[in-house]
Design a protein around this motif. Structure first.
Motif, PDB file in Angstrom:
ATOM      1  N   ASP A   1      -3.384 -50.908  26.118  1.00 60.88           N
ATOM      2  CA  ASP A   1      -4.527 -50.898  27.035  1.00 60.88           C
ATOM      3  C   ASP A   1      -4.746 -49.450  27.472  1.00 60.88           C
ATOM      4  O   ASP A   1      -3.780 -48.679  27.601  1.00 60.88           O
ATOM      5  CB  ASP A   1      -4.222 -51.762  28.277  1.00 60.88           C
ATOM      6  CG  ASP A   1      -4.182 -53.244  27.937  1.00 60.88           C
ATOM      7  OD1 ASP A   1      -4.609 -53.618  26.828  1.00 60.88           O
ATOM      8  OD2 ASP A   1      -3.694 -54.025  28.788  1.00 60.88           O
TER       9      ASP A   1
ATOM     10  N   TYR B   1      -5.188 -46.072  29.497  1.00 64.34           N
ATOM     11  CA  TYR B   1      -4.544 -45.521  30.700  1.00 64.34           C
ATOM     12  C   TYR B   1      -3.350 -46.349  31.164  1.00 64.34           C
ATOM     13  O   TYR B   1      -3.143 -46.570  32.353  1.00 64.34           O
ATOM     14  CB  TYR B   1      -5.562 -45.354  31.843  1.00 64.34           C
ATOM     15  CG  TYR B   1      -6.669 -44.406  31.453  1.00 64.34           C
ATOM     16  CD1 TYR B   1      -6.452 -43.028  31.424  1.00 64.34           C
ATOM     17  CD2 TYR B   1      -7.918 -44.884  31.071  1.00 64.34           C
ATOM     18  CE1 TYR B   1      -7.450 -42.151  31.017  1.00 64.34           C
ATOM     19  CE2 TYR B   1      -8.932 -44.013  30.666  1.00 64.34           C
ATOM     20  CZ  TYR B   1      -8.677 -42.647  30.650  1.00 64.34           C
ATOM     21  OH  TYR B   1      -9.664 -41.778  30.245  1.00 64.34           O
ATOM     22  N   SER B   2      -2.572 -46.836  30.192  1.00 65.95           N
ATOM     23  CA  SER B   2      -1.376 -47.601  30.571  1.00 65.95           C
ATOM     24  C   SER B   2      -0.369 -47.511  29.433  1.00 65.95           C
ATOM     25  O   SER B   2      -0.680 -47.032  28.345  1.00 65.95           O
ATOM     26  CB  SER B   2      -1.731 -49.070  30.820  1.00 65.95           C
ATOM     27  OG  SER B   2      -1.817 -49.758  29.592  1.00 65.95           O
ATOM     28  N   ASP B   3       0.855 -47.985  29.714  1.00 59.39           N
ATOM     29  CA  ASP B   3       1.801 -48.113  28.596  1.00 59.39           C
ATOM     30  C   ASP B   3       2.102 -49.590  28.344  1.00 59.39           C
ATOM     31  O   ASP B   3       3.187 -49.978  27.940  1.00 59.39           O
ATOM     32  CB  ASP B   3       3.075 -47.298  28.850  1.00 59.39           C
ATOM     33  CG  ASP B   3       3.690 -47.573  30.217  1.00 59.39           C
ATOM     34  OD1 ASP B   3       3.233 -48.530  30.868  1.00 59.39           O
ATOM     35  OD2 ASP B   3       4.615 -46.841  30.620  1.00 59.39           O
TER      36      ASP B   3
ATOM     37  N   GLY C   1      -3.222 -41.622  28.035  1.00 57.75           N
ATOM     38  CA  GLY C   1      -3.799 -42.973  28.004  1.00 57.75           C
ATOM     39  C   GLY C   1      -5.281 -43.029  27.658  1.00 57.75           C
ATOM     40  O   GLY C   1      -5.924 -44.049  27.880  1.00 57.75           O
TER      41      GLY C   1
END
Length: 449
Positions: free
Chosen positions: A235, A237-239, A294
């Motif tokens: 997703d 801007y996420s890990d 991200g």
């Protein structure tokens, strides 16, 4: 030292900071060369047309970061969303020659450039090096198509040109969004293995690892261990791996491999190969992903390499330096000498560059070596530059000799100071004083700050 980046940027703009991506804070010695391969650079028709006329935002971004640190953009090649940039430290410029670029489309049966490969090749201290950035077809079921496309790209680069084929280079680096997936295992097993950092459970079902065991042409390529999380699909801007309806299975789509020609040749012979005979060796220092970025659904991957070369060239083709003190108050002289076998041309020129110049066309001014020559003997030649061309403000500069035959810089001077134009500065000061004297007395002011 060579730092290689591959990143599918998913049409995003550059991030605010790439310090960790380029390892600019590393305590290790600085890099000699950066090679940056991007995929899915925004290539909507309006963006692409303006990028053809001017440098694209990603090229400008990396030049802005690297040129103050003493790197010049040596070469770049763009094919729609595929972009390959090569930056090198000034000191190596005279020893990088025969730079050529190429691209091969494989999307839509070879007529569309959304998939394919872009290549930059060069001679580095006399050794041939090739960098190939690829974006291969997506989806788990397309392994054969990926392999077919890669073979086609290998065959078609520099075809018909007087340049070695890709596999004939001393070292070939192959990287990009190669799109190989993890076969057979279900998404739950894959995610569980990743959560427990048991990546080795997934290696044998990685489609590229499987193909390397079967396909002869892949067996000569070496890759470091995949000791990092699969880099797709996240997703933004996420890990967190894909939470959309599609819930794509994580995969190591983004890879860096290399092939050393003499190792391949000697491996196929019975006789022992002594290390002393080896004129070039490649050592992988680290192979990692960068989870903090991200902007796209892929995480960037970098490989830092040590290239050990036995230099086949030790002297630059041209040595040059400024004569005397330089200032915009008078015409100035450049003195240079070339090795006897140097094939000079009427189209060769010497450029004056700011020390933090970005690329070969980023000169302040230039002189033609033949048209502006004022003296010549067998050891040295002199070329002049007009005072009108010299920057009035002065500062730190350097000179580069550009060879039309080699299509590259073949000589570079040490940095030197140009003195500011004192006459002009005194005139400016006088004007400022006069304008200040002529100002009316301060009117009563009721403004409070």
């Amino acid at each position: 030292r060579l730092h290689l980046v591959t990143w599918n940027v998913g049409t995003a703009s550059p991030p605010p900071d790439v310090t960790s991506l380029l390892q600019l804070n590393s305590l290790d010695p600085t890099m000699d060369m950066y090679v940056i391969g991007l995929q899915e650079v925004n290539s909507r028709i309006t963006n692409f047309l303006s990028d053809l006329a001017f440098d694209d935002p990603w090229s400008i971004f990396f030049m802005t970061v690297l040129s103050p640190l003493g790197y010049i953009k040596l070469s770049s090649v763009r094919m729609q969303g595929l972009l390959l940039l090569v930056f090198v430290k000034h000191v190596h410029l005279p020893f990088v020659r025969d730079i050529h670029t190429h691209y091969t489309r494989t999307g839509l049966y070879g007529y569309w450039g959304n998939k394919g490969g872009v290549t930059v090749r060069m001679s580095l201290y006399g050794h041939s090096i090739c960098f190939m950035n690829c974006h291969l077809p997506a989806h788990i079921e397309n392994t054969e198509q990926r392999l077919d496309d890669f073979e086609k790209i290998l065959e078609m680069q520099f075809e018909g040109e007087n340049i070695p084929s890709t596999l004939d280079h001393d070292v070939l680096f192959w990287f990009g969004d190669l799109n190989f997936r993890i076969a057979d295992y279900g998404i739950h097993f894959v995610r569980e293995s990743i959560n427990n950092k048991r990546y080795n459970l997934l290696w044998e079902k990685d489609q590229l690892n499987m193909a390397k065991k079967k396909e002869a042409f892949l067996q000569e390529f070496i890759e470091g261990p995949l000791q990092f999380k699969p880099t797709y699909k996240f997703d933004l801007y996420s890990d967190v791996y894909d939470t959309s309806e599609k819930k794509r299975k994580p995969a190591w789509t983004d890879r860096i491999l290399w092939r050393v020609k003499n190792l391949c040749q000697h491996a196929s012979k019975e006789d022992e190969f002594s290390a002393e005979e080896q004129t070039i060796s490649v050592t992988l220092n680290n192979y990692i992903s960068h989870m903090s970025y991200g902007i796209s659904d892929h995480k960037p991957v970098t490989g830092t390499f040590g290239l050990e070369l036995k230099p086949l060239l030790s002297d630059p083709l041209v040595m040059l330096n400024p004569e005397g003190e330089w200032s915009a108050e008078h015409d100035v002289l450049i003195s240079y000498s070339a090795v006897p076998e140097f094939p000079s041309s009427a189209w060769d020129w010497i450029g004056l560059f700011k020390v933090a110049f970005r690329h070969v066309n980023d000169y302040v001014t230039y002189a033609w070596v033949e048209d502006d020559e004022i003296s010549s003997n067998k050891d040295r030649k002199q070329v002049y530059m007009s005072a009108a061309e010299i920057p009035d403000m002065g500062g730190e500069f350097l000179l580069c000799y550009y060879s039309n035959n080699f299509q590259s810089i073949v000589g570079i001077s040490q940095p030197f100071q140009i003195q500011p134009n004192r006459t002009l500065m005194e005139k400016d000061l006088t004007q400022e004083e006069n304008s200040w004297m002529q100002k009316p007395d301060n009117l009563e002011s009721h403004d409070e700050f």
